[in-house]
Design an enzyme around this catalytic site. Sequence first.
Site, PDB file in Angstrom:
ATOM      1  N   ALA A  52      38.663  46.887  38.916  1.00 56.85           N
ATOM      2  CA  ALA A  52      37.164  47.029  39.996  1.00 56.85           C
ATOM      3  C   ALA A  52      36.555  46.675  40.221  1.00 56.85           C
ATOM      4  O   ALA A  52      35.988  45.118  39.529  1.00 56.85           O
ATOM      5  CB  ALA A  52      36.590  49.142  40.061  1.00 56.85           C
ATOM      6  N   GLY A  66      41.037  48.144  36.430  1.00 54.63           N
ATOM      7  CA  GLY A  66      41.052  48.795  38.328  1.00 54.63           C
ATOM      8  C   GLY A  66      42.939  48.383  38.598  1.00 54.63           C
ATOM      9  O   GLY A  66      43.391  49.407  38.868  1.00 54.63           O
ATOM     10  N   GLU A  81      45.264  50.178  36.795  1.00 50.89           N
ATOM     11  CA  GLU A  81      45.560  50.979  37.060  1.00 50.89           C
ATOM     12  C   GLU A  81      46.046  51.790  38.498  1.00 50.89           C
ATOM     13  O   GLU A  81      46.423  52.313  38.419  1.00 50.89           O
ATOM     14  CB  GLU A  81      44.175  52.230  37.175  1.00 50.89           C
ATOM     15  CG  GLU A  81      43.176  52.574  35.967  1.00 50.89           C
ATOM     16  CD  GLU A  81      41.534  52.437  35.601  1.00 50.89           C
ATOM     17  OE1 GLU A  81      40.683  51.375  36.339  1.00 50.89           O
ATOM     18  OE2 GLU A  81      41.301  53.620  35.081  1.00 50.89           O
ATOM     19  N   GLU A 128      37.545  47.617  30.548  1.00 50.06           N
ATOM     20  CA  GLU A 128      35.995  48.406  31.219  1.00 50.06           C
ATOM     21  C   GLU A 128      35.255  48.869  30.153  1.00 50.06           C
ATOM     22  O   GLU A 128      33.915  48.391  30.404  1.00 50.06           O
ATOM     23  CB  GLU A 128      36.295  49.871  31.683  1.00 50.06           C
ATOM     24  CG  GLU A 128      37.162  49.857  32.953  1.00 50.06           C
ATOM     25  CD  GLU A 128      38.789  49.854  32.887  1.00 50.06           C
ATOM     26  OE1 GLU A 128      38.916  49.424  31.810  1.00 50.06           O
ATOM     27  OE2 GLU A 128      39.321  50.352  34.043  1.00 50.06           O
TER      28      GLU A 128
HETATM   29  N1  DAK Z   1      35.084  42.049  39.419  1.00 56.50           N
HETATM   30  C1  DAK Z   1      34.712  41.112  40.791  1.00 56.50           C
HETATM   31  N2  DAK Z   1      34.679  40.329  40.921  1.00 56.50           N
HETATM   32  C2  DAK Z   1      36.109  39.525  39.386  1.00 56.50           C
HETATM   33  C3  DAK Z   1      36.045  40.571  39.011  1.00 56.50           C
HETATM   34  C4  DAK Z   1      36.198  41.840  39.193  1.00 56.50           C
HETATM   35  N3  DAK Z   1      36.812  43.039  38.376  1.00 56.50           N
HETATM   36  N4  DAK Z   1      37.490  39.397  38.392  1.00 56.50           N
HETATM   37  C5  DAK Z   1      37.133  38.742  38.693  1.00 56.50           C
HETATM   38  N5  DAK Z   1      36.287  38.315  39.401  1.00 56.50           N
HETATM   39  C6  DAK Z   1      35.605  37.271  40.516  1.00 56.50           C
HETATM   40  C7  DAK Z   1      34.595  35.870  39.749  1.00 56.50           C
HETATM   41  O1  DAK Z   1      33.515  36.650  39.182  1.00 56.50           O
HETATM   42  C8  DAK Z   1      35.018  35.250  40.043  1.00 56.50           C
HETATM   43  O2  DAK Z   1      33.644  34.757  41.036  1.00 56.50           O
HETATM   44  P1  DAK Z   1      32.667  33.532  41.707  1.00 56.50           P
HETATM   45  O3  DAK Z   1      31.891  34.083  39.949  1.00 56.50           O
HETATM   46  O4  DAK Z   1      33.794  32.061  41.534  1.00 56.50           O
HETATM   47  O5  DAK Z   1      32.369  33.851  43.232  1.00 56.50           O
HETATM   48  C9  DAK Z   1      36.237  35.122  40.334  1.00 56.50           C
HETATM   49  O6  DAK Z   1      36.640  36.497  40.950  1.00 56.50           O
HETATM   50  C10 DAK Z   1      37.963  33.870  39.761  1.00 56.50           C
HETATM   51  O7  DAK Z   1      37.037  35.237  38.358  1.00 56.50           O
HETATM   52  P2  DAK Z   1      36.905  33.943  37.330  1.00 56.50           P
HETATM   53  O8  DAK Z   1      35.936  32.214  36.926  1.00 56.50           O
HETATM   54  O9  DAK Z   1      36.253  34.603  36.314  1.00 56.50           O
HETATM   55  O10 DAK Z   1      38.089  33.509  37.009  1.00 56.50           O
HETATM   56  P3  DAK Z   1      39.085  33.139  35.471  1.00 56.50           P
HETATM   57  O11 DAK Z   1      40.896  33.163  35.584  1.00 56.50           O
HETATM   58  O12 DAK Z   1      38.274  32.245  34.226  1.00 56.50           O
HETATM   59  O13 DAK Z   1      38.827  34.339  34.288  1.00 56.50           O
HETATM   60  C11 DAK Z   1      39.371  36.635  34.247  1.00 56.50           C
HETATM   61  C12 DAK Z   1      40.112  35.469  35.226  1.00 56.50           C
HETATM   62  C13 DAK Z   1      40.581  37.847  34.956  1.00 56.50           C
HETATM   63  C14 DAK Z   1      39.767  36.914  32.749  1.00 56.50           C
HETATM   64  C15 DAK Z   1      38.274  37.092  34.305  1.00 56.50           C
HETATM   65  O14 DAK Z   1      37.494  36.784  35.893  1.00 56.50           O
HETATM   66  C16 DAK Z   1      37.675  38.469  34.230  1.00 56.50           C
HETATM   67  O15 DAK Z   1      37.468  38.593  33.007  1.00 56.50           O
HETATM   68  N6  DAK Z   1      37.268  39.528  35.110  1.00 56.50           N
HETATM   69  C17 DAK Z   1      37.281  41.096  34.946  1.00 56.50           C
HETATM   70  C18 DAK Z   1      38.101  41.488  34.466  1.00 56.50           C
HETATM   71  C19 DAK Z   1      37.373  43.066  34.552  1.00 56.50           C
HETATM   72  O16 DAK Z   1      36.071  42.660  33.355  1.00 56.50           O
HETATM   73  N7  DAK Z   1      38.222  43.797  34.644  1.00 56.50           N
HETATM   74  C20 DAK Z   1      36.925  45.623  34.869  1.00 56.50           C
HETATM   75  C21 DAK Z   1      36.434  45.665  35.818  1.00 56.50           C
HETATM   76  S1  DAK Z   1      35.876  47.135  35.742  1.00 56.50           S
HETATM   77  C22 DAK Z   1      35.040  54.399  37.388  1.00 56.50           C
HETATM   78  C23 DAK Z   1      35.339  54.180  38.147  1.00 56.50           C
HETATM   79  C24 DAK Z   1      36.097  52.025  37.894  1.00 56.50           C
HETATM   80  C25 DAK Z   1      35.969  52.288  36.545  1.00 56.50           C
HETATM   81  C26 DAK Z   1      35.730  52.175  36.093  1.00 56.50           C
HETATM   82  C27 DAK Z   1      34.586  53.329  36.411  1.00 56.50           C
HETATM   83  N8  DAK Z   1      34.024  55.555  37.466  1.00 56.50           N
HETATM   84  C28 DAK Z   1      34.535  55.802  38.661  1.00 56.50           C
HETATM   85  C29 DAK Z   1      33.110  56.003  36.329  1.00 56.50           C
HETATM   86  C30 DAK Z   1      36.754  50.511  36.440  1.00 56.50           C
HETATM   87  C31 DAK Z   1      36.558  49.503  36.146  1.00 56.50           C
HETATM   88  C32 DAK Z   1      36.724  48.100  35.911  1.00 56.50           C
HETATM   89  O17 DAK Z   1      38.176  48.040  36.213  1.00 56.50           O
END
Ligand code: DAK
Length: 258
Positions: A65, A109, A112, A132
């Site tokens: 997400a 997400g 998911e 998350e």
């Molecule tokens: N959200 C926003 N932007 C993201 C993103 C994300 N999840 N993942 C990547 N990006 C963006 C990065 O910010 C970057 O943008 P700029 O900074 O260049 O503007 C661009 O995509 C490229 O990312 P990286 O530079 O980080 O690329 P790398 O190859 O170095 O790394 C990576 C890839 C996938 C390992 C890394 O980007 C990463 O760790 N991303 C985050 C992964 C993550 O933590 N995903 C889970 C997100 S939390 C809820 C509802 C929903 C949820 C929870 C609760 N409630 C209703 C309670 C869900 C939560 C989630 O899904």
Amino acid sequence: MTFENINVEKRGAVALVTLNRPKALNALNTPMMQDLAKAVDALEADDGVNVIVLTGSEKAFAAGADIKEMRPKSFVGAYLEDFITRDWERIATCRKPVIAAVAGYALGGGCELAMMCDFIIAADNAKFGQPELTVGTIPGIGGTQRLTRLVGKSKAMEMILTGRQIDAVEAERAGLVARVVPAASLVEEAMKTAAQIAKLSRPLVSLAKEAVNAALETTLTQGVRLERRLFHATFATEDQKEGMAAFSEKRPPAFKNR
Ligand code: DAK
């Protein structure tokens, strides 16, 4: 069908839906999920479409997400807007089969969303994870429930509590994905599989899908009873007559979706 954040393309009776926010690694935000919900509404209503394939890019199916969208949210705001609920789960309620073709990251997400599909075909570079907790929240789009049902408590708990990513081979071994294919042929393989399903009778495919999904939501006795009734119902269709006649006459069936 034209959308800002996804591409939709029809190839015969199969629709290919591609998440398209490459700069954010297809992070799921509200506008994208609204596009996806509208596309599913339209494809479900389209008599020319039997199966949907959902994919991303070679680097990311979806990296979660959108953290930047979520960051400023408050509890009351998220609760009152029922954040995530509207549009985000539309794939899970689609009555036509949906295949997730996953390459690269399917995190949070993204994992998911893939699990909301009927099955996952993974590229050999796919990585699945629920990170998350590492960004200060917990899975909120069904991850704690669907992952646990698919891979069992131990692996789900480990993945969710540590954020560890698993590769395609481990995901297949754990039962999260149906099949692993080379990244270069992912979409082609998923489309081939979809085309095979698209040749079958649409109402019968939907009945089978409904019966399998019941396995995750009911007791064994209730599930088997539902299956039996749906099985009985197939004898009311023209396609059952056609399928069995074609078998007896040693010819391919010509299903009419009736
Ligand atoms: N959200 C926003 N932007 C993201 C993103 C994300 N999840 N993942 C990547 N990006 C963006 C990065 O910010 C970057 O943008 P700029 O900074 O260049 O503007 C661009 O995509 C490229 O990312 P990286 O530079 O980080 O690329 P790398 O190859 O170095 O790394 C990576 C890839 C996938 C390992 C890394 O980007 C990463 O760790 N991303 C985050 C992964 C993550 O933590 N995903 C889970 C997100 S939390 C809820 C509802 C929903 C949820 C929870 C609760 N409630 C209703 C309670 C869900 C939560 C989630 O899904």
